[in-house]
Design a protein around this motif. Sequence first.
Motif, PDB file in Angstrom:
ATOM      1  N   THR B 138       0.840  -1.198   0.000  1.00  0.00           N
ATOM      2  CA  THR B 138       0.000   0.000   0.000  1.00  0.00           C
ATOM      3  C   THR B 138       0.874   1.246   0.000  1.00  0.00           C
ATOM      4  OG1 THR B 138      -0.098   0.406   2.391  1.00  0.00           O
ATOM      5  CG2 THR B 138      -1.632  -1.220   1.516  1.00  0.00           C
ATOM      6  N   GLU B 139       0.224   2.351  -0.302  1.00  0.00           N
ATOM      7  CA  GLU B 139       0.892   3.638  -0.153  1.00  0.00           C
ATOM      8  C   GLU B 139       0.006   4.534   0.699  1.00  0.00           C
ATOM      9  OE1 GLU B 139       3.545   4.179  -4.206  1.00  0.00           O
ATOM     10  OE2 GLU B 139       1.607   5.155  -4.050  1.00  0.00           O
ATOM     11  N   VAL B 140       0.618   5.129   1.700  1.00  0.00           N
ATOM     12  CA  VAL B 140      -0.122   6.084   2.517  1.00  0.00           C
ATOM     13  C   VAL B 140       0.071   7.458   1.891  1.00  0.00           C
ATOM     14  CG1 VAL B 140      -0.327   7.162   4.785  1.00  0.00           C
ATOM     15  CG2 VAL B 140       0.119   4.720   4.601  1.00  0.00           C
ATOM     16  N   LEU B 141      -1.048   8.059   1.510  1.00  0.00           N
ATOM     17  CA  LEU B 141      -0.985   9.345   0.829  1.00  0.00           C
ATOM     18  C   LEU B 141      -1.407  10.454   1.780  1.00  0.00           C
ATOM     19  CD1 LEU B 141      -2.949   8.178  -2.332  1.00  0.00           C
ATOM     20  CD2 LEU B 141      -0.477   8.232  -2.084  1.00  0.00           C
ATOM     21  N   GLN B 142      -0.617  11.532   1.764  1.00  0.00           N
ATOM     22  CA  GLN B 142      -0.985  12.712   2.533  1.00  0.00           C
ATOM     23  C   GLN B 142      -0.825  13.914   1.634  1.00  0.00           C
ATOM     24  OE1 GLN B 142       0.965  12.592   6.691  1.00  0.00           O
ATOM     25  NE2 GLN B 142       2.185  11.305   5.378  1.00  0.00           N
ATOM     26  N   PRO B 143      -1.760  14.845   1.718  1.00  0.00           N
ATOM     27  CA  PRO B 143      -1.676  16.015   0.838  1.00  0.00           C
ATOM     28  C   PRO B 143      -0.358  16.754   1.007  1.00  0.00           C
ATOM     29  CG  PRO B 143      -3.410  16.273   2.519  1.00  0.00           C
ATOM     30  CD  PRO B 143      -2.932  14.881   2.578  1.00  0.00           C
ATOM     31  N   GLY B 144       0.293  17.029  -0.112  1.00  0.00           N
ATOM     32  CA  GLY B 144       1.522  17.822  -0.085  1.00  0.00           C
ATOM     33  C   GLY B 144       2.778  17.051   0.262  1.00  0.00           C
ATOM     34  N   LEU B 145       2.634  15.755   0.591  1.00  0.00           N
ATOM     35  CA  LEU B 145       3.817  14.974   0.919  1.00  0.00           C
ATOM     36  C   LEU B 145       3.958  13.791  -0.030  1.00  0.00           C
ATOM     37  CD1 LEU B 145       3.554  14.924   4.818  1.00  0.00           C
ATOM     38  CD2 LEU B 145       5.170  16.222   3.443  1.00  0.00           C
ATOM     39  N   LYS B 146       5.174  13.300  -0.119  1.00  0.00           N
ATOM     40  CA  LYS B 146       5.422  12.135  -0.971  1.00  0.00           C
ATOM     41  C   LYS B 146       4.731  10.910  -0.357  1.00  0.00           C
ATOM     42  CE  LYS B 146       8.233  14.311  -3.770  1.00  0.00           C
ATOM     43  NZ  LYS B 146       7.266  15.428  -3.810  1.00  0.00           N
ATOM     44  N   PRO B 147       4.204  10.018  -1.204  1.00  0.00           N
ATOM     45  CA  PRO B 147       3.569   8.811  -0.675  1.00  0.00           C
ATOM     46  C   PRO B 147       4.565   7.960   0.113  1.00  0.00           C
ATOM     47  CG  PRO B 147       3.348   8.942  -3.081  1.00  0.00           C
ATOM     48  CD  PRO B 147       4.200  10.080  -2.664  1.00  0.00           C
ATOM     49  N   VAL B 148       4.084   7.323   1.171  1.00  0.00           N
ATOM     50  CA  VAL B 148       4.934   6.454   1.975  1.00  0.00           C
ATOM     51  C   VAL B 148       4.549   5.004   1.682  1.00  0.00           C
ATOM     52  CG1 VAL B 148       5.658   5.850   4.315  1.00  0.00           C
ATOM     53  CG2 VAL B 148       5.008   8.198   3.795  1.00  0.00           C
ATOM     54  N   ALA B 149       5.529   4.190   1.284  1.00  0.00           N
ATOM     55  CA  ALA B 149       5.251   2.786   0.977  1.00  0.00           C
ATOM     56  C   ALA B 149       5.123   1.993   2.268  1.00  0.00           C
ATOM     57  CB  ALA B 149       6.367   2.211   0.122  1.00  0.00           C
ATOM     58  N   VAL B 150       3.958   1.401   2.478  1.00  0.00           N
ATOM     59  CA  VAL B 150       3.745   0.559   3.650  1.00  0.00           C
ATOM     60  C   VAL B 150       3.263  -0.817   3.173  1.00  0.00           C
ATOM     61  CG1 VAL B 150       2.481   0.272   5.815  1.00  0.00           C
ATOM     62  CG2 VAL B 150       3.129   2.558   5.066  1.00  0.00           C
ATOM     63  N   ASP B 151       4.063  -1.837   3.437  1.00  0.00           N
ATOM     64  CA  ASP B 151       3.707  -3.198   3.013  1.00  0.00           C
ATOM     65  C   ASP B 151       3.409  -4.067   4.222  1.00  0.00           C
ATOM     66  OD1 ASP B 151       4.362  -2.206   0.580  1.00  0.00           O
ATOM     67  OD2 ASP B 151       6.264  -3.281   0.395  1.00  0.00           O
ATOM     68  N   TYR B 152       2.451  -4.955   4.060  1.00  0.00           N
ATOM     69  CA  TYR B 152       2.100  -5.862   5.147  1.00  0.00           C
ATOM     70  C   TYR B 152       2.382  -7.293   4.709  1.00  0.00           C
ATOM     71  CZ  TYR B 152      -0.620  -1.791   6.625  1.00  0.00           C
ATOM     72  OH  TYR B 152      -1.009  -0.528   6.977  1.00  0.00           O
ATOM     73  N   ARG B 153       3.165  -8.021   5.482  1.00  0.00           N
ATOM     74  CA  ARG B 153       3.314  -9.453   5.241  1.00  0.00           C
ATOM     75  C   ARG B 153       2.158 -10.137   5.939  1.00  0.00           C
ATOM     76  NH1 ARG B 153       8.372 -10.635   3.205  1.00  0.00           N
ATOM     77  NH2 ARG B 153      10.014  -9.196   3.854  1.00  0.00           N
ATOM     78  N   MET B 154       1.399 -10.944   5.182  1.00  0.00           N
ATOM     79  CA  MET B 154       0.197 -11.519   5.768  1.00  0.00           C
ATOM     80  C   MET B 154       0.151 -13.025   5.608  1.00  0.00           C
ATOM     81  SD  MET B 154      -2.616  -8.620   5.052  1.00  0.00           S
ATOM     82  CE  MET B 154      -3.539  -9.134   6.463  1.00  0.00           C
TER      83      MET B 154
END
Lengths: 281, 211
Positions: B138-154
């Motif tokens: 996933t990518e966590v998106l916030q206005p005005g900032l670069k997306p942060v890559a967040v991955d979950y091992r499931m």
Amino acid sequence: MSMQSPTLNKTLLRSLVLSITLLGCSATQTHVSDSSDPWSAWNHDTQLFNDNLDKAILKPLAQGYQWITPEFVNTGVTNFFSNINDVGVTINDLLQLKVSQGGMDGSRFLINTTAGVAGFVDVANLLDLPKHKEDFGQTLGYWGIPSGNYLVLPIFGPSSPRDTVGLIGDTLFNPITYVSILGGSVVNGATAGARVLDVTDRRANLMTTEKIVDEGSVDRYDFIRDSYKQNREYLIHDGKSSDDSDPDLNDESSFGDTKANSPTPVTKKASGKSLKLSEPK
Amino acid sequence: MNVKRYTLFSFFAVLMILMSNTQVMADDLLPPQLAIETASNKLQEKMKDKTFIKDFAKVNQFVNEAILPSTDFEKISALVLGKLWKTATPDERERFKKEFQTLLVRTYSRAFVEFKDWSIRYLPIEMETEATKVIVKTEVLQPGLKPVAVDYRMLQTDGDWKAYDILIEGVSLVTNYRTTFSTEVQNKGSLNAVIDGLAKRNVEALAAKNS
């Protein structure tokens, strides 16, 4: 050769800072050296030095900056420096033989410099040209040069011998470097100001990360070191995590099930969300 | 000048149309992705309440309940301790699990309180039909900032998908904490001492602190 003096001065200043911290370091050998982190004593001291510097100068500066700057200006400033950085990103793309990515990042720079008003607006991102993170340290890693031991640099923070060389390379790829070498004293003042702004802006953007690290770390030094190492590996491999990084596969707790390793080879592609557009605002 | 302005305007108009399109296509997520989505929707809804997020202890409680169904804390604890888990007594295991869960929830809560107006984008995943293991990107998106890559091992256990590791910009929390705890045990002499230290920090962090 008077026009080279500012850079020379900077180098001199850096080596001075380095030797001062080196002196301070030899006096306090408190931490047990560990085979994976032989420079731990130096690193702990340098991190302390950096933290103090941060507390005394950088953080208050960044907080003040955040306080007086409206959000859109902050974003604009971040974009402006990110755009200049894209020159180096493009060069590093090509040095890593990523030709199409190099084309994309080159276009990013051209589009953002023109349509994005000298880089203040990241128009290219809306055009499906997302920002890539490439630097010379990664290029060296791409060509198989090992990172060496973890090394905390004064002022610059977490690094390694490879990434220190990378830092020097990136300075050479940064247009601001040449502007300051070739320009007169007025231009020099301006580029120095630009660098301060760049660092301040970057520090301001780290406020959130800092709070999360403080909340989550058991040992702050270890946490930052391990995060740095993992993140560099991740960037070198462009986010493709290899299977052997799965903690469940090289697990020493013998927790059990490795049955997941023999799946039937039927692949189904999930569409998920479209990759086409990024950053819905 | 006017021409330029019109071009820019129509350009943005087209973009708006394209964006509303992606929202429509968003909904066919796979089961492991849905597990993440269910939890994050709950959080996203609650975080809009600006008075609620002022009370950090309450936020923690809420985050804990929201992520519990899709997080395998037992497995995470075992993986983080690695070799040490094997030699730990049942009591130590239980205590470690409890304190480590508090630490993780605390960190997660902090992230949710600090991130402004975030939303999550699910990247397409490739998944074998019989697979019991997958990485949800996933990518966590916030206005005005670069997306942060967040991955979950499931991992799928008894039909439920549960996360056992989170990677933020490639930094695996399990790997990070594993190194930390093995050094901690070396420094402090025993696992028990480390758990005590962790418990103490948890109490301090949650006591009377406003977020």
